[in-house]
Design a protein around this motif. Structure first.
Motif, short mmCIF file in Angstrom:
data_model
loop_
_atom_site.label_atom_id
_atom_site.label_comp_id
_atom_site.label_asym_id
_atom_site.label_seq_id
_atom_site.Cartn_x
_atom_site.Cartn_y
_atom_site.Cartn_z
N LEU A 646 0.84 -1.18 0.00
CA LEU A 646 0.00 0.00 0.00
C LEU A 646 0.88 1.24 0.00
CD1 LEU A 646 -2.67 -1.07 2.62
CD2 LEU A 646 -2.73 -1.33 0.16
N ASP A 647 0.33 2.35 -0.47
CA ASP A 647 1.09 3.59 -0.47
C ASP A 647 1.41 4.03 0.96
OD1 ASP A 647 0.99 3.67 -3.21
OD2 ASP A 647 -0.84 4.85 -3.27
N ASP A 648 0.52 3.74 1.88
CA ASP A 648 0.67 4.15 3.27
C ASP A 648 1.32 3.02 4.06
OD1 ASP A 648 0.42 4.92 5.87
OD2 ASP A 648 -1.70 5.45 5.76
N ALA A 649 2.56 3.23 4.51
CA ALA A 649 3.28 2.18 5.23
C ALA A 649 2.58 1.81 6.52
CB ALA A 649 4.71 2.63 5.51
N ALA A 650 1.96 2.79 7.18
CA ALA A 650 1.25 2.49 8.43
C ALA A 650 0.07 1.56 8.16
CB ALA A 650 0.77 3.78 9.08
N ALA A 651 -0.61 1.77 7.02
CA ALA A 651 -1.72 0.88 6.67
C ALA A 651 -1.21 -0.52 6.38
CB ALA A 651 -2.46 1.45 5.45
N GLN A 652 -0.05 -0.62 5.74
CA GLN A 652 0.54 -1.93 5.48
C GLN A 652 0.87 -2.64 6.79
OE1 GLN A 652 0.96 -3.05 2.35
NE2 GLN A 652 2.16 -4.89 2.68
N ASP A 653 1.47 -1.91 7.73
CA ASP A 653 1.79 -2.49 9.03
C ASP A 653 0.52 -3.00 9.72
OD1 ASP A 653 4.34 -1.72 8.49
OD2 ASP A 653 4.43 -0.12 9.97
N ARG A 654 -0.53 -2.22 9.63
CA ARG A 654 -1.80 -2.60 10.27
C ARG A 654 -2.33 -3.90 9.67
NH1 ARG A 654 -6.99 -1.42 8.49
NH2 ARG A 654 -8.62 -1.63 10.09
N LEU A 655 -2.26 -4.04 8.35
CA LEU A 655 -2.75 -5.26 7.71
C LEU A 655 -1.95 -6.47 8.15
CD1 LEU A 655 -3.63 -4.32 4.02
CD2 LEU A 655 -5.12 -4.45 6.01
N VAL A 656 -0.63 -6.31 8.28
CA VAL A 656 0.19 -7.43 8.72
C VAL A 656 -0.22 -7.88 10.12
CG1 VAL A 656 2.54 -8.15 9.31
CG2 VAL A 656 2.15 -6.79 7.26
N ALA A 657 -0.43 -6.91 11.00
CA ALA A 657 -0.81 -7.25 12.37
C ALA A 657 -2.17 -7.95 12.40
CB ALA A 657 -0.85 -5.98 13.23
N ILE A 658 -3.12 -7.48 11.60
CA ILE A 658 -4.44 -8.11 11.56
C ILE A 658 -4.33 -9.52 11.00
CG2 ILE A 658 -6.75 -8.00 10.52
CD1 ILE A 658 -6.48 -4.95 10.51
N ALA A 659 -3.54 -9.68 9.93
CA ALA A 659 -3.37 -11.01 9.32
C ALA A 659 -2.74 -11.98 10.30
CB ALA A 659 -2.54 -10.90 8.04
N HIS A 660 -1.78 -11.50 11.08
CA HIS A 660 -1.13 -12.36 12.08
C HIS A 660 -2.16 -12.88 13.09
CE1 HIS A 660 1.94 -13.77 14.86
NE2 HIS A 660 1.34 -13.11 15.82
N ALA A 661 -2.98 -11.96 13.60
CA ALA A 661 -4.00 -12.37 14.59
C ALA A 661 -5.05 -13.27 13.96
CB ALA A 661 -4.66 -11.12 15.18
N ASP A 662 -5.44 -12.98 12.73
CA ASP A 662 -6.47 -13.77 12.04
C ASP A 662 -5.97 -15.19 11.77
OD1 ASP A 662 -8.80 -14.46 10.78
OD2 ASP A 662 -8.45 -13.28 8.97
N ALA A 663 -4.70 -15.31 11.35
CA ALA A 663 -4.15 -16.64 11.07
C ALA A 663 -4.09 -17.48 12.35
CB ALA A 663 -2.75 -16.50 10.47
N GLU A 664 -3.66 -16.87 13.45
CA GLU A 664 -3.60 -17.59 14.73
C GLU A 664 -5.00 -18.05 15.15
OE1 GLU A 664 -1.15 -18.63 16.66
OE2 GLU A 664 0.39 -17.89 15.30
N ALA A 665 -5.98 -17.15 15.02
CA ALA A 665 -7.35 -17.50 15.42
C ALA A 665 -7.91 -18.62 14.55
CB ALA A 665 -8.24 -16.25 15.33
#
Length: 700
Positions: A646-665
Motif C-alpha cells: 500500500l502507499d501508506d506504510a502504516a496501513a501496510q503495518d496494520r494489515l500485517v498485524a491483523i493477518a497475524h491475529a487472524d491466522a492464529e485465530a
C-alpha cells in the motif's frame, strides 16, 4: 462465475500462453513484467497509476500538470545523441500554427517514422512544455485517432518490447476466465473494512484507483504468509526436543574472565533462552540487540549452558572476518572455563581442517565457530545441542529451520544487530520467539554525530591529525573498494560515485604514514586479519575500510568514525557503523561526509541519527524510507514484502498485524484447515505460493 473449489486453482495457475491471443513471444514479455508465468500473476500486476488526460485543440491550451491529447503533423525526423551519449529520435511537427518538438528516448528512426509519417495527421499524448518559440513533449504516446487515447487509462509497469496495449489485451483475456473464489478472510473483518471479495477486488483494482480493492489484495497476500508461518511454527513446536540443563560452573568462570556483570536486559534475555533450553522441545528463538548491546555475551552463556549439559554448540557467522573476531573473544572467555573453542572456515589448511573435524566428531571441541562451512556435508558433531546463527538476514524460514540438522533435536538461536521493525518480525521471522536486548552496557558514552560537506574534506583530515595527537584511533569507512578508472577522483558532486577505500588509504597514508592501515572484503583473509590486528593492538591508528567492519569488529579504544559519502548508506547501516565507536568510556564521535549535491538527503538522515541512538526507532524509519529488503541489506527470495504494498506504510503495518491475529485465530479453531473457511485458506496458500506449508497438515 461460480466454480467448485477444486477447479479454481487450475484456472488461475494456467500458463499465460493458454489465454486467447497470447502467443509464446508475448507470453514471455508478460512473464518478465509480472514476475510469474500464471494467469493469476498477470491479474495481480496492478496499474502503477491511472493516466488522466485532457483533450485540447492546440498546445498553448495544455495544462502544466496533466497529459494532453492534441493533433500534430510531422515535418522532419532525425536520430540524435545527447551530450551524455543517450540515443533518441527528434521529430519536428506542427499543431495548428504552433511548432512542437517531440523527443523519443531510446527509439529507432525507422520505427518513429512509421508511427509518425511526414505530413500525415496523428494524435499525440504527453506533458507539454514551452520551448523557445514553440513547445516540446518528451516520449509522447502516438495514435491515429484521438479515441485511442482515452481521457482515463491504466498504466502498468512494462519491460522493453512490451506495450500498454499488450498488457490490456492479456488482462482482458485473464479477467474473462477469472472465477469467483470462496471467502478465506474472516467475514466480520471483510464486512468491517468494506472489502470486496477476492475476484471482485482484482477486477476493481485493474479498473480504478480506489483503495479498498488494493487493501483487500494486500491483506490476502499477508494472510497467506501468516497462515504459512503459523503452520511452520506449529510443526516445529511439535517436534521432540530435549532439556539442556547445567550447573553454572562454566558460565561463572567465563563471567569472571569477562569482568562485568550482565545488564538487566541481558539477564532477562538469557532467562528466556534458558527456559527454552530446559524445555523438552526445540528452541527457535531470535535474539535482537542494538549495536553494542552485548548479544555475543548472551550467546556465549547460552552455548556454555549447552556444554554444561554435555553437548556441543556451534556459532555460524556470515564472513570469516567476523568468525575470527568471535574466535578471539570466545577463546579469552572460554579458556578459564576449560572449554575448547575452534574455528572451521574455508581458509584452513588441510592438516588444521582435519584436526578440527576430528575434534568435532569426538567431542574434544565443545564450541565451533565458522561460516557456512560448519554445515557442509562431511562436518560431523558428536552431539550438537545448540546452533547459534549471527547476522543472517539472508536466510529464509526453511533455511533457518534446517541449519540445526547436524544434531539430534538441536536448539536454534538466531541473532541480529539490525533492529527489525515489528512488521518484518511478523512476516519474515514469525516462526520464532523473540528476545530483545535494550540499552547498552554500563559506562558507555553517547556518540556525538556531526555532518560535513566533502568540500570541507581538507578540514576533516586536519582534525584527524589533531585526534591522532591526542592518542585516539579512527575508522574511515568508504562505500567502495576501488575508484572508477574512467574518471579522476572528484571532491564535488561526483564524489559519491567515486569514493574508494584504496584511494582514501593512499591519501591518508601520504599524510600520516605507517599509522594508517586498510581492510576490505576483496583482500585475502591473512592480509585483512593482519590489518585488523594492527588496529586492534593500537599499532595502526587509522583503519580505512569498507562496510566489512560493519559488524563484529570490537576496538574499545577507537573513538572516531568517519563515513565518507554517507548518503550512499541507509539509516540502519549508518547506525551500525556508528556503533563501532563508543565502546569504551571515552567520548566518541561520528562524522558523516556527504557530496554537496546530496545535502538535502543528508539533512533528513542526519537529524534522525542525531536525535536518537535507539536502533529500533532508526530501523522503523529506514523501513519506511527504503522498503524492507533494502533496509535489511537484501533483495532476495524469501525476504521481499508483499508484491502488493500500500502507499501508506502504516496501513501496510496494520494489515500485517491483523493477518497475524487472524491466522492464529483460524488455526486455533481449525488446526487441520478442514472447515469450509479452512478449505478456502488452503486455496489461498496455493495461489500465493505458500502451499509447501500445507505439507505440515499431512495432506494438501
Amino acid at each position: 462465475m461460480n466454480h467448485p473449489v477444486s477447479t479454481i486453482a487450475p484456472i488461475l495457475e494456467a500458463p499465460l500462453q493458454t489465454l486467447p491471443g497470447i502467443g509464446p513471444k508475448l507470453a514471455g514479455l508478460l512473464e518478465q513484467a509480472v514476475g510469474g508465468k500464471r494467469v493469476l500473476d498477470l491479474l495481480l500486476h496492478l496499474p502503477e497509476r491511472f493516466a488522466e488526460r485532457v483533450r485540447i485543440e492546440k498546445p498553448e491550451e495544455a495544462p502544466a500538470d496533466r497529459d494532453s491529447v492534441f493533433p500534430v503533423l510531422a515535418e522532419s525526423h532525425r536520430a540524435v545523441r545527447s551530450a551524455k551519449g543517450a540515443r533518441y529520435v527528434e521529430v519536428r511537427a506542427l499543431s495548428g500554427d504552433a511548432r512542437v518538438v517531440l523527443r523519443f528516448m531510446n527509439a529507432t528512426l525507422p520505427w518513429i517514422e512509421g508511427k509518425l509519417p511526414r505530413a500525415e495527421p496523428r494524435f499525440i499524448c504527453g506533458r507539454v512544455r514551452p520551448e523557445g518559440d514553440g513547445f516540446s513533449v518528451m516520449n509522447p504516446e502516438v495514435a491515429r485517432d484521438a479515441a485511442q487515447l482515452p481521457e482515463r487509462e491504466a498504466i502498468w509497469p512494462l519491460v522493453a518490447g512490451l506495450h500498454r496495449g499488450h498488457v490490456a489485451r492479456g488482462l482482458a483475456a485473464a479477467l474473462a476466465v477469472l472465477p469467483d473464489c470462496p471467502e478465506w478472510a474472516d467475514p466480520p473483518l471483510v464486512a468491517r473494512e468494506t472489502w470486496p471479495p477476492f475476484a471482485a477486488a482484482l477486477r476493481s483494482a485493474q479498473a480504478e484507483a480506489t483503495p479498498a480493492p488494493r487493501a483487500r489484495l494486500a491483506y490476502d497476500e499477508q494472510l497467506a504468509g501468516q497462515i504459512a508461518l503459523a503452520l511452520v511454527r506449529r510443526r516445529e513446536r511439535q517436534k521432540p526436543g530435549r532439556a539442556l540443563l547445567g550447573n553454572g560452573e562454566k558460565r561463572t568462570a567465563a563471567l569472571a574472565a569477562f569482568g562485568h556483570t550482565p545488564t538487566p536486559s541481558q539477564t532477562a534475555a538469557l532467562a528466556e533462552i534458558d527456559a527454552d533450553l530446559a524445555a523438552p522441545h526445540r528452541m527457535l528463538r531470535l535474539l535482537q540487540g542494538d549495536v553494542g548491546s552485548g548479544k555475543t555475551l548472551v550467546a556465549l552463556l547460552a552455548m556454555l549452558r549447552a556444554v554444561e549439559a554435555g553437548t556441543q554448540a556451534a556459532l555460524m557467522v556470515p564472513t570469516e572476518l567476523l568468525a575470527r573476531q568471535h574466535l578471539r573473544t570466545l577463546e579469552r572467555l572460554c579458556r578459564p572455563a576449560g572449554v575448547r573453542v575452534a574455528l572451521l572456515s574455508g581458509s584452513l589448511k588441510a592438516a588444521e581442517r582435519r584436526q578440527v573435524l576430528a575434534g568435532l566428531a569426538d567431542g574434544a571441541i565443545a564450541i565451533a565457530i565458522g561460516t557456512h562451512a560448519l554445515f557442509q556435508q562431511g562436518v560431523v558433531f558428536r552431539d550438537l545441542g545448540l546452533a547459534v546463527v549471527d547476522e543472517q538476514h539472508r536466510f529464509g524460514v526453511e533455511q533457518r529451520l534446517t541449519l540445526a540438522s547436524k544434531g539430534e533435536a538441536t536448539d536454534l538461536l538466531v541473532m541480529t544487530a539490525t533492529p527489525i521493525p515489528r512488521t518484518l518480525l511478523l512476516t519474515h521471522w514469525g516462526e520464532m520467539a523473540v528476545s530483545r536486548i535494550t540499552g547498552k552496557p554500563a559506562g558507555r558514552q553517547p556518540i556525538t554525530t556531526t555532518k560535513h560537506s566533502l568540500e570541507k574534506l581538507d578540514e576533516v583530515i586536519e582534525a584527524i591529525g589533531r585526534a591522532l595527537g591526542r592518542g585516539e584511533q579512527i575508522y574511515w569507512v568508504c562505500p567502495h573498494v576501488e575508484v572508477s578508472l574512467q574518471k579522476p577522483y572528484s571532491r564535488g558532486a561526483d564524489a559519491a560515485k567515486l569514493a574508494a577505500a584504496e584511494l582514501r588509504f593512499t591519501v591518508l597514508k601520504e599524510k600520516f604514514g605507517k599509522s594508517v592501515t586498510l581492510a576490505h572484503g576483496q583482500m585475502d583473509v591473512e592480509t585483512r586479519e593482519k590489518a585488523l590486528s594492527a588496529f586492534s593492538s593500537g599499532t595502526a591508528r587509522i583503519l580505512v575500510a569498507t562496510t566489512v567492519i560493519e559488524v563484529g569488529v570490537d576496538v574499545p579504544t577507537a573513538t572516531v568514525m568517519i563515513i565518507e559519502n554517507a548518503e550512499e548508506f541507509g539509516l540502519a547501516q549508518l547506525h551500525q557503523l556508528r556503533g563501532r565507536v563508543g565502546r569504551g568510556p571515552q567520548q566518541s564521535y561520528c562524522l558523516l561526509l556527504y557530496a554537496p549535491s546530496n545535502r538535502q538527503m543528508m539533512v533528513k538522515r542526519f537529524n534522525l541519527l542525531r536525535s536518537t541512538e535507539d536502533g529500533f526507532v532508526i530501523a522503523d524509519e529506514d523501513f519506511r524510507l527504503r522498503g524492507p529488503g533494502e533496509a535489511l541489506g537484501t533483495r532476495q527470495s524469501g525476504h521481499e514484502m508483499a508484491r502488493l504494498p500500500l502507499d501508506d506504510a502504516a496501513a501496510q503495518d496494520r494489515l500485517v498485524a491483523i493477518a497475524h491475529a487472524d491466522a492464529e485465530a483460524l488455526l486455533t479453531r481449525d488446526p487441520a484447515l478442514s472447515t469450509p473457511r479452512g478449505q478456502a485458506a488452503r486455496l489461498l496458500l496455493r495461489l500465493f505460493g505458500k502451499d509447501a506449508a500445507m505439507a505440515t497438515l499431512g495432506a494438501g
